[in-house]
Design a protein around this motif. Structure first.
Motif: not given
Length: 398
Positions: A11-22, A28-35, A87-92
């Motif tokens: 859920f995001r902001n009280g609405e279903v954002a999608g199924d959890y498939d992690g 693993g759940i902690v890593k998935y949700m942090r992402g 985990r993604f990051a970018h830089t210039s």
């Protein structure tokens, strides 16, 4: 529609954002949700940001771009879709670009504790801005010779043949011991580049896999356990782990000298009209039999399977004089042959006698008349007692 439990929703902001498939383990759940929280790719604004990001215990996927480019656009799109996996990051930042030597590249940095003398410490993407190619690079080309395979990253280890070495792997409590065994695996793996894939896993995290390979009685051993996944089946190493034994095992695997391990019920001593297939007699009864075959994969506890059982018995009796095998296969007590996909029960497959390497899922009706109609239409040589439309043939009078 098949429902699976437990079912998890995001859920995001009280609405279903999608199924959890992690992953279904705590880490693993902690890593998935942090992402799932915040931006999909973190902007690194200083050299200190960069150094802090790559100090993590998970791999770091970093886009290094001097300015805007098609590769940067694709990188950010991939970060949006794969944020739960990496985990993604970018830089210039000029200072970071100067230190790394990259200016329009995607680079995967290996955590220090996983670095070794056999692999590079970073993997650079050499393709174009195609998002699918970037995803393929991340999933299949950044594991090194023998990656750390966990329940949370198992999607990166689907290539075959895959040799997995299970032991008390724990880079937090015992990094020295973890590296001791992994270095021996890496030493063998370097001789089989681009031929065989290797991974190391914590045996306590993969108890069910160890059971599937018939290695449960050796789980308490201090020595690693070894098993191979291939398109032709599962193969355990039945000798004590050593560099020489592992190397010989892989050589024999590539030379097709090994017999796959099969969990199997005993071969029935007697068979009725409805045949009972088990892992040990499946090839003889089904695959190598010069007859068409209809096979039901079932579970003893399945209510739909129990309802179907008398109908299959009746079907097998009605077709006992035809060139077709009607068989049942307990998919909970036997290893399902690798060419069959069984996700629910009952699952039925039709196998024409001249094309059994390409089983056809049976999705028609489940009454006896429905089975007869299907088999009459699809049988290789036709049925003696039924026309092609499934109608019973009248006996000619003398």
């Amino acid at each position: 529609m098949i429902l699976h439990f437990p079912t998890l929703k995001i859920f995001r902001n009280g609405e279903v954002a999608g199924d959890y498939d992690g992953p279904r383990d705590a880490d693993g759940i902690v890593k998935y949700m942090r992402g799932q929280s915040g931006p999909s790719s973190k902007e690194l604004k200083s050299l200190a940001d960069f150094e802090n990001f790559v100090e993590n215990d998970d791999v770091s996927v970093i886009g290094l771009f001097e300015g805007d480019s098609k590769l940067k656009d694709s990188f950010l799109k991939v970060a949006d879709t794969e944020r739960d996996r990496f985990r993604f990051a970018h830089t210039s930042n000029p200072e970071i670009l100067k230190k790394t030597g990259y200016n329009d590249d995607i680079v995967v940095y290996v955590p220090k504790k996983f670095q070794n003398k056999f692999d590079a410490n970073e993997f650079k993407y050499d393709g174009n801005y195609d998002t699918d190619k970037i995803k393929n690079f991340l999933i299949h080309e950044t594991n090194g010779l023998a990656g750390i395979r966990t329940p949370g990253n198992i999607f990166q280890y689907m290539a075959r043949p895959l040799v997995v070495v299970y032991y008390n792997l724990d880079y937090v409590k015992d990094p020295k011991g973890s590296n001791y065994w992994r270095n021996r695996v890496l030493k063998v793996a370097q001789d089989f580049k681009r031929k065989v894939y290797f991974a190391v896993s914590n045996k306590d995290e993969f108890t069910s896999e160890i059971e599937q390979f018939g290695l449960s009685d050796r789980k308490e051993s201090d020595k690693p356990l070894v098993a191979a996944f291939t398109k032709d089946g599962k193969f355990p190493l039945n000798k004590e782990f050593s560099i020489d034994n592992l190397k010989q095992f892989v050589e024999d695997l590539l030379a097709n000298k090994l017999e796959p391990f099969m969990k199997s019920e005993p071969i029935p001593t007697e068979q009725g009209d409805l045949k009972t297939a088990v892992a040990k007699n499946f090839n003889e009864l089904i695959m190598n039999n010069d007859k068409d075959a209809l096979v039901e994969f079932y579970a003893p506890w399945c209510g739909h399977c129990k309802s179907l059982a008398p109908k299959l018995e009746e079907l097998a009796t009605k077709l006992k004089n035809e060139d077709v095998v009607i068989a049942k296969f307990d998919a909970t007590a036997n290893d399902v042959p690798p060419q069959f996909e069984v996700k629910g029960f009952p699952t039925l497959y039709w196998l024409p006698k001249n094309a059994k390497e390409a089983p056809v899922p049976y999705n028609s009706g489940r009454e006896v008349k429905d089975f007869i109609k299907f088999i009459a239409q699809h049988s290789t040589d036709g049925l003696k007692g039924y026309s092609r439309d499934g109608k019973k043939q009248k006996k000619s009078e003398l």
